[in-house]
Write an enzyme that holds these catalytic residues in place. Structure first.
Site, PDB file in Angstrom:
ATOM      1  N   GLU A   1      -8.113  -4.735  -2.219  1.00 48.27           N
ATOM      2  CA  GLU A   1      -7.103  -3.652  -2.784  1.00 48.27           C
ATOM      3  C   GLU A   1      -7.784  -3.798  -4.014  1.00 48.27           C
ATOM      4  O   GLU A   1      -8.010  -4.810  -4.688  1.00 48.27           O
ATOM      5  CB  GLU A   1      -5.539  -4.083  -2.552  1.00 48.27           C
ATOM      6  CG  GLU A   1      -5.565  -3.077  -3.186  1.00 48.27           C
ATOM      7  CD  GLU A   1      -3.341  -3.208  -3.040  1.00 48.27           C
ATOM      8  OE1 GLU A   1      -2.851  -2.852  -4.132  1.00 48.27           O
ATOM      9  OE2 GLU A   1      -2.800  -3.727  -2.184  1.00 48.27           O
TER      10      GLU A   1
ATOM     11  N   SER B   1       4.726  -2.666   1.202  1.00 51.14           N
ATOM     12  CA  SER B   1       5.450  -1.385  -0.062  1.00 51.14           C
ATOM     13  C   SER B   1       7.153  -0.416  -0.065  1.00 51.14           C
ATOM     14  O   SER B   1       7.022   0.388  -1.168  1.00 51.14           O
ATOM     15  CB  SER B   1       3.808  -0.432  -0.217  1.00 51.14           C
ATOM     16  OG  SER B   1       3.503  -0.148   1.123  1.00 51.14           O
TER      17      SER B   1
END
Length: 272
Positions: free
Chosen positions: A178, A41
Site C-alpha cells: 500500500e 476500513s
C-alpha cells in the site's frame, strides 16, 4: 471458486475489493471479483470513525459472516483489527481462528512488520491462510505521523523488501503493498513468488485492491491513488430527494402502491 493456491498459480491480474455487508458482497461476487476483503476500513466507511483503530473483533466477525453468507465464488479475507494480533502469539492465532470458525472467512489479513513474521508462520502451521500487508499500514497511523507514502528512501525500501521475503518464507499466500513507490512495488513483485496486490503501488503488482466506496463513488473523499468508476453518491442523493418530494406532495404512495380489502368495508362502516 477462488482459492489461496489458485491466486498463486493464475496468470491474469488479481482483482480485490472491500465489502462490509451482504448485498454489496453479492454484487461484488457476481461481478467476478476474485477476492472480497472485509477490511478494517469499515471503521472509516461504514462505522463513522475517523480511523481504523476503534474497529473491534466483534465488528469484523459480524461483517465477515454477513459477507460470507452472500459470496459463492470469491475468496473472503477478514482483516484482523488493531491489537487483535501481534501482542501474544496464542491470542493472535485464536482470534484469527475465530474469524475462520465463526465468521466463515477463508483467510485473514494482517498489517505486517517484524513482529508478525513468526505470527504468520504459526497461523500458517495451524491452517490459517495469511495475507500480509506492507507499506502504509493504517493501524500504525499514529507512529507513521499520517497516511504518507512509505518506502521512499533506500533504507525504508530495503526494509519493505526484506519483510516481504520474510513473510513469504513464513507462509503468507499473498502480500498487499500500500502507498509505496511503483518501482519499489515492481522490485518486490519480481523478488517474490507470492502474489502481490497493490493499492497505490503502481501497475506492476500481480493484482489490485481498492475500497468499494472509492470505486463506486459513494464517499465524499477518496485518496489520490484511487479512481471512481461510478457516482453512487450522486444517484442516492437524486433518488432520496425524489422520494422526499413525492411524499411531501402526496404523489407517493399512489393507488398502485396500496391495497384495499373489500371484505373489511362492513367492519369499518360507521352507522349514521
Amino acid at each position: 471458486m477462488t482459492t489461496t493456491r489458485g491466486l498463486r498459480d493464475r496468470e491474469e491480474p488479481i482483482t480485490m475489493l472491500t465489502a462490509y455487508d451482504a448485498q454489496t458482497a453479492a454484487v461484488v461476487d457476481e461481478a467476478g471479483i476474485d477476492v472480497v476483503l472485509v477490511g478494517d476500513s469499515m471503521g472509516n466507511t461504514a462505522l463513522g470513525y475517523d480511523s481504523t483503530l476503534p474497529v473491534t473483533m466483534a465488528d469484523v466477525r459480524s461483517r465477515t459472516a454477513a459477507v460470507a453468507r452472500s459470496v459463492e465464488d470469491a475468496l473472503v479475507v477478514a482483516d484482523m483489527p488493531f491489537l487483535s494480533f501481534g501482542v501474544e502469539e496464542a491470542e493472535s492465532v485464536h482470534n484469527a481462528g475465530t474469524l475462520l470458525k465463526e465468521a466463515d472467512a477463508d483467510a485473514v489479513k494482517i498489517e505486517s512488520g517484524p513482529h508478525t513474521v513468526e505470527t504468520t508462520r504459526r497461523m500458517t502451521e495451524v491452517g490459517i491462510p495469511v495475507m500480509a500487508h506492507l507499506g502504509l499500514t493504517p493501524q500504525h497511523v499514529n507512529r507513521l505521523g499520517g497516511y504518507t507514502r512509505q518506502g521512499t528512501d533506500e533504507e525504508a525500501a530495503a526494509e519493505i523488501l526484506d519483510l516481504a521475503r520474510a513473510h513469504e518464507e513464513a507462509g503468507a499466500f499473498a502480500l498487499v503493498l500500500e502507498h509505496v513507490p511503483a518501482n519499489l512495488a515492481a522490485a518486490v513483485t519480481e523478488a517474490l513468488e507470492t502474489p502481490t496486490i497493490g493499492i497505490g503501488a503502481g501497475p506492476d503488482c500481480d493484482g489490485q485492491v481498492l475500497v468499494i466506496d472509492d470505486v463506486i463513488g459513494l464517499g465524499e473523499w477518496s485518496p489520490p491513488f484511487s479512481r471512481q468508476f461510478g457516482d453512487v453518491r450522486g444517484e442516492m442523493e437524486r433518488a432520496i430527494g425524489e422520494y422526499r418530494d413525492a411524499v411531501e406532495t402526496g404523489e407517493f404512495p399512489a393507488e398502485e402502491h396500496a391495497h384495499v380489502e373489500e371484505d373489511l368495508e362492513d367492519v369499518y362502516r360507521t352507522d349514521e
